[in-house]
Design a protein around this motif. Structure first.
Motif, PDB file in Angstrom:
ATOM      1  N   GLU A   1       0.824  -1.204   0.000  1.00 14.07           N
ATOM      2  CA  GLU A   1       0.000   0.000   0.000  1.00 14.07           C
ATOM      3  C   GLU A   1       0.856   1.251   0.000  1.00 14.07           C
ATOM      4  OE1 GLU A   1      -2.739  -0.221   3.230  1.00 14.07           O
ATOM      5  OE2 GLU A   1      -4.109  -1.526   2.134  1.00 14.07           O
ATOM      6  N   ALA A   2       1.913   1.220   0.807  1.00 16.45           N
ATOM      7  CA  ALA A   2       2.783   2.393   0.880  1.00 16.45           C
ATOM      8  C   ALA A   2       3.412   2.654  -0.484  1.00 16.45           C
ATOM      9  CB  ALA A   2       3.856   2.183   1.930  1.00 16.45           C
ATOM     10  N   ALA A   3       3.817   1.565  -1.158  1.00 14.19           N
ATOM     11  CA  ALA A   3       4.444   1.735  -2.470  1.00 14.19           C
ATOM     12  C   ALA A   3       3.438   2.282  -3.475  1.00 14.19           C
ATOM     13  CB  ALA A   3       4.998   0.397  -2.948  1.00 14.19           C
ATOM     14  N   LEU A   4       2.213   1.731  -3.439  1.00 19.91           N
ATOM     15  CA  LEU A   4       1.183   2.225  -4.354  1.00 19.91           C
ATOM     16  C   LEU A   4       0.911   3.702  -4.078  1.00 19.91           C
ATOM     17  CD1 LEU A   4      -1.452  -0.663  -4.401  1.00 19.91           C
ATOM     18  CD2 LEU A   4       0.332  -0.170  -6.071  1.00 19.91           C
ATOM     19  N   ALA A   5       0.834   4.042  -2.782  1.00 21.84           N
ATOM     20  CA  ALA A   5       0.514   5.425  -2.409  1.00 21.84           C
ATOM     21  C   ALA A   5       1.607   6.384  -2.897  1.00 21.84           C
ATOM     22  CB  ALA A   5       0.336   5.534  -0.911  1.00 21.84           C
ATOM     23  N   LEU A   6       2.836   5.878  -2.992  1.00 22.90           N
ATOM     24  CA  LEU A   6       3.915   6.744  -3.487  1.00 22.90           C
ATOM     25  C   LEU A   6       3.803   6.946  -4.991  1.00 22.90           C
ATOM     26  CD1 LEU A   6       7.031   5.497  -1.523  1.00 22.90           C
ATOM     27  CD2 LEU A   6       6.043   7.776  -1.445  1.00 22.90           C
ATOM     28  N   GLY A   7       3.044   6.074  -5.644  1.00 19.36           N
ATOM     29  CA  GLY A   7       2.873   6.223  -7.081  1.00 19.36           C
ATOM     30  C   GLY A   7       3.471   5.089  -7.891  1.00 19.36           C
ATOM     31  N   TYR A   8       3.952   4.049  -7.206  1.00 21.99           N
ATOM     32  CA  TYR A   8       4.429   2.875  -7.950  1.00 21.99           C
ATOM     33  C   TYR A   8       3.224   2.146  -8.531  1.00 21.99           C
ATOM     34  CZ  TYR A   8       9.184   3.063  -6.004  1.00 21.99           C
ATOM     35  OH  TYR A   8      10.452   3.411  -5.691  1.00 21.99           O
TER      36      TYR A   8
END
Lengths: 547, 358
Positions: free
Chosen positions: A440-447
């Motif tokens: 989730e953190a990675a997705l939230a960063l835009g990955y």
């Protein structure tokens, strides 16, 4: 001192234990001789093993194995009611039932195992063809065969029950009749059934370009019909075959398989013909065509011989001799070396392909698509639920039965597929162990999902699953030891080949075990390096240490 | 900057968001408060599409996040997210955590990313920990790194999902002061929080969420000092309420009396307070209202504010205007006046309201 060697070979752990006891006992004995006490104490444990002690040890340890009667076996009728060894897939299996009453059959895979069992008293006798018996008894101390035939038998070549098989058989029969008529067959018999090792040689046919190559399959532990010498398969049957090919302009490709695999290989079309001391039976004739008999002989019983006195060699001389025989003579170490190469090749390729395939299966298993996930799950279940040996044989004899594919490739495919099933589940567990928040953190960063998986989730999962995969890979290396079943000469098969020539268990087995250990250890070290590269802390620790 | 219209999120057995509408402008610092389970986090996760809304629109600078064709990665880059559980990447050092996304997604060079990363670590006071790994940090430090990591992507808005809920009380301050500094710098932020004082002091707007909607939206002064809705007031004052309805003459007095005691005990009231509560109940209902007869239904609400330690007893009854305190000579009235700190009576909507604070 021959006895020492034998006992050392077969009862090594027990004897080492007892040796120490014996050593202590001896010191007590001589303790009356006060002056010599110190000298005796310095004698090494092994040197302290005296003949009497070994005799005692031998008696003590033979008892549990010996059969009911102790009297010497002089006639085959005495074998009734005892246990008899037999090689799986041979004609002797049925013969024992006909010739004896009330015997217990023990199944073995090769002659070396049988001979060792015979010497240890695990079986009272085993049956084999007379020429084989003659040679075995010539080479081996401690065994002899009973002159009287248990049954008479004809030995012949086998051909598949197809049109081509029949044609080849007719052609071969014609050739056999010819060499029998002109006396060549007698000459060949003299060479291979006699004692002169130097004349026992074959020249493989050099096939002219474009000539048909015969796929020949045999079991190489049937000296003198068929065995390995100087890394080459030679023998009476092979000699005849080579001459046949030479005359009719065939090329020849020889593969070596277990006795029980010969007929399946013919039936599935893997081989054009088979031989290697094969007796003609009705049962076999139902599946294959037999040629005319190329040798008429009989079956005899081989029993232990307690009276033969071996040449008296010292312990170390014995080891040296044994080492020479197993590894130096006829360049036998080269067989081990090429076997080692095959084992490493199969292990490493299967490890790599299996891991890649496993990753793919793991992705399918995790996919949102229920059908794909289901397929992957079924695949994993099937692979985990099938013994690898059975799976390998199915691959070789059934799935690739008709194709001309190298058995090494079949083995790599088989082990890759098997390994992938385990790897995929291990990977899945590792991936699921990574906290969802990471993704989730990675997705939230835009990955993107893919970037997040490869950049964030997978590296962390790898830290969880790599140690487990490492263990699984090591067990894969050891599992490859079964590839001998599909005619591959790997490390284990190489040691079997050596044992089938030297009839010794100690050196070939111990050395093979040590080599497996070393391969596993080296591969573990290599994988541990990858593991360290993936663990940022260890990596940093190393970097700091380097600075 | 962000417009939310008719947002609905449904799960098979629960609907955390029924119909959320809101407008967020640049520079807003919005605290989202409300009881647990009322969809505060879900709202945040819908905004950056970690959850897919069932229906409704979320427009970010005019682009609809809920559109199936929306380029989520690009839209998400505009929004930094700070999680309750930090979610720092465990396999990277602190500085790598800050560098990876700008390098991979914004095309920054390693040097640029490093310099910006160190600058941000400096602002959250953790430059010294650049080469440490997440599991070597305390919770408060991890959360500050997480904020710095979100900032490294230069977002237009920061979404905080209960940033201090997983922290030790001693570490809450360090994280809140970082967020306050960002607010002072004019960062647009949406903060789901349970820290009421923080919400009051830092934000310029407060969303009170309940029943799947934004129940009340206003300045902190409005929400905290003069909440318009009953639910908001109960939540803000952290009131605990007991309601009883008495509708016949021969009601079960001992049962209600014992419920009062249980409620009082549970709210950790003193024995004296409980006794007073029971006394007020007895005097008002038994001595006055029931005695008078033909009152009909009587409703009694008891509100206990833990924070202020006060107990309010509210009686509501039908009928014509009747101030039971009228007769000042009566014993019951003297008793009530003696116990209560304040008494208020009003007649509204054909109903009598009597409020006693004790």
């Amino acid at each position: 001192m021959k006895i020492i060697k034998k006992v050392m070979c077969f009862l090594l752990p027990v004897v080492v234990g007892l040796t120490l006891v014996g050593c202590a006992k001896r010191i007590t004995d001589v303790s009356q001789l006060a002056g010599q006490k110190i000298r005796v104490r310095t004698v090494s444990a092994l040197e302290a093993v005296t003949d009497e002690f070994i005799d005692n040890a031998q008696k003590e340890h033979r008892e549990p194995f010996t059969d009911t009667e102790k009297s010497e076996i002089i006639d085959i009728s005495q074998l009734n009611g005892r246990s008899i060894g037999v090689i799986t897939g041979t004609v002797f299996d049925v013969m024992i039932d006909d010739a004896f009453e009330n015997v217990r059959k023990e199944y073995f895979e090769s002659y070396p195992d049988l001979i060792i069992a015979l010497k240890q008293g695990k079986v009272s006798a085993f049956l084999t063809d007379e020429p084989v018996a003659r040679l075995l008894c010539f080479e081996q101390d401690g065994i002899r065969y009973l002159e009287k035939y248990v049954s008479r038998d004809d030995y012949a070549f086998m051909f598949p029950k197809t049109e081509n098989g029949a044609a080849l058989r007719d052609c071969f029969n014609e050739f056999l009749a010819e060499i029998r008529a002109n006396g060549t067959l007698n000459q060949i018999e003299d060479i291979w059934f006699g004692g002169g090792e130097s004349v026992k040689n074959v020249t493989y046919p050099v096939s002219p370009d474009g000539a048909e190559t015969l796929q020949f399959i045999t079991n190489s532990d049937a000296a003198p019909f068929c065995y390995v010498k100087n890394e080459k398969i030679v023998g009476y049957d092979i000699d005849i075959l080579c001459r046949f090919c030479e005359k009719y302009g065939y090329g020849l490709e020889i593969s070596d398989a277990a006795m029980a695999s010969l007929i399946p290989a013919l039936v599935t079309g893997k081989a054009d013909l088979a031989a290697g001391c094969i007796a003609v039976t009705e049962e076999r004739a139902e599946s294959v065509y037999f040629s005319d008999a190329n040798y008429e002989g009989g079956v005899v019983a081989v029993v232990a011989d307690e009276n033969t006195a071996g040449d008296q060699l010292g312990f170390f001389e014995g080891l040296k001799e044994s080492f020479y025989k197993n590894f130096i003579k006829e360049n036998r170490w080269k067989i081990l070396l090429s076997g080692l190469g095959i084992t490493v090749l199969i292990s490493v390729c299967s490890g790599i392909f299996g891991a890649v395939l496993g990753f793919g299966v793991c992705m399918l298993r995790r996919s949102q698509n229920k059908i794909l996930g289901g397929i992957a799950a079924v695949y994993i279940r099937i692979m985990q639920g099938t013994p690898i040996l059975v799976f390998l044989m199915i691959l070789y004899y059934v799935i690739f039965g008709k194709s001309d594919i190298s058995p090494v490739i079949v083995a790599i495919i088989g082990f890759s597929v098997n390994f992938s099933a385990y790897v995929s589940e291990i990977m899945r567990t590792g991936i699921e162990a990574v906290d969802k928040g990471q993704n989730e953190a990675a997705l939230a960063l835009g990955y993107t999902k893919t970037q997040s998986f490869f950049k964030i989730v997978f590296p962390q999962a790898a830290r969880h699953f790599l140690p487990v995969i490492k263990g699984e890979f090591i067990s894969l290396v050891k599992m490859t030891s079964i590839v001998g079943y599909i005619t591959i000469q790997d490390l284990t098969k190489a040691s079997d080949i050596i044992r089938s020539r030297t009839y010794e268990a100690f050196f070939p087995l111990i050395v093979t075990a040590v080599i497996y250990f070393v391969i596993s250890w080296l591969l573990t070290v290599a994988l541990s390096r990858i593991e360290i590269r993936l663990d940022p802390k260890k990596r940093q620790g190393q970097r700091k240490a380097a600075d | 900057m962000i417009t939310i219209r008719g947002l609905k999120k449904e799960y098979p057995n629960i609907t955390p968001l029924r119909n959320v509408n809101a407008e967020i402008s640049k520079g807003d610092v919005i605290s989202v408060i409300g009881p647990s389970g009322t969809g505060k986090s879900t709202l945040l996760r819908c905004i950056n599409r970690l959850e897919t809304p069932t229906s409704g629109d979320i427009l970010i600078d005019g682009e609809n996040v809920c559109d199936k064709k929306a380029d989520l990665s690009r839209l998400r880059r505009k929004m930094g997210m700070v999680f309750q559980s930090f979610n720092l990447f465990g396999h990277m050092s602190i500085i790598e955590n800050l560098m990876c996304a700008p390098m991979d997604l914004l095309g920054k060079s390693k040097t640029q990313a490093y310099e910006r990363g160190m600058e941000l670590l400096q602002t959250v006071g953790l430059a010294a920990k650049a080469d440490s790994f997440p599991d070597e940090l305390s919770g408060g430090q991890k959360q500050r790194v997480a904020i710095a990591r979100a900032l490294a992507m230069e977002p237009e808005i920061l979404l905080f999902d209960e940033p201090t809920s997983a922290l030790d009380p001693t570490m809450v301050g360090e994280v809140l002061s970082v967020i306050k500094r960002l607010a002072d710098d004019g960062m647009t932020m949406l903060i789901v929080t349970h820290e009421m004082n923080f919400a009051k002091n830092v934000s310029n707007r407060v969303f009170y969420m309940d029943e799947g909607i934004i129940y009340e939206d206003g300045t902190p002064q409005q929400i905290f000092e003069n909440p318009q809705n009953e639910k908001t007031r109960i939540f803000i004052k952290q009131l605990k309420v007991l309601s009883e309805i008495i509708n016949q003459k021969n009601f079960d007095f001992p049962a209600i009396n014992s419920r009062l005691e249980v409620f009082g005990r549970r709210q950790m009231m003193s024995q004296k307070q409980i006794y007073r509560m029971q006394l007020v109940f007895e005097e008002v209902v038994l001595q006055k209202l029931i005695h008078k007869g033909s009152i009909g239904e009587i409703r009694m609400d008891i509100e206990h504010s833990e924070r202020e330690g006060s107990v309010n007893m509210i009686f509501e009854y039908n009928g014509e205007k009747y101030d039971l305190l009228g007769d000042e000579e009566e014993l019951a009235v003297i008793t009530l006046k003696g116990i209560a700190e304040s008494i208020e009576y009003k007649y509204e909507g054909k109903k009598n309201h009597l409020i006693l604070s004790i």
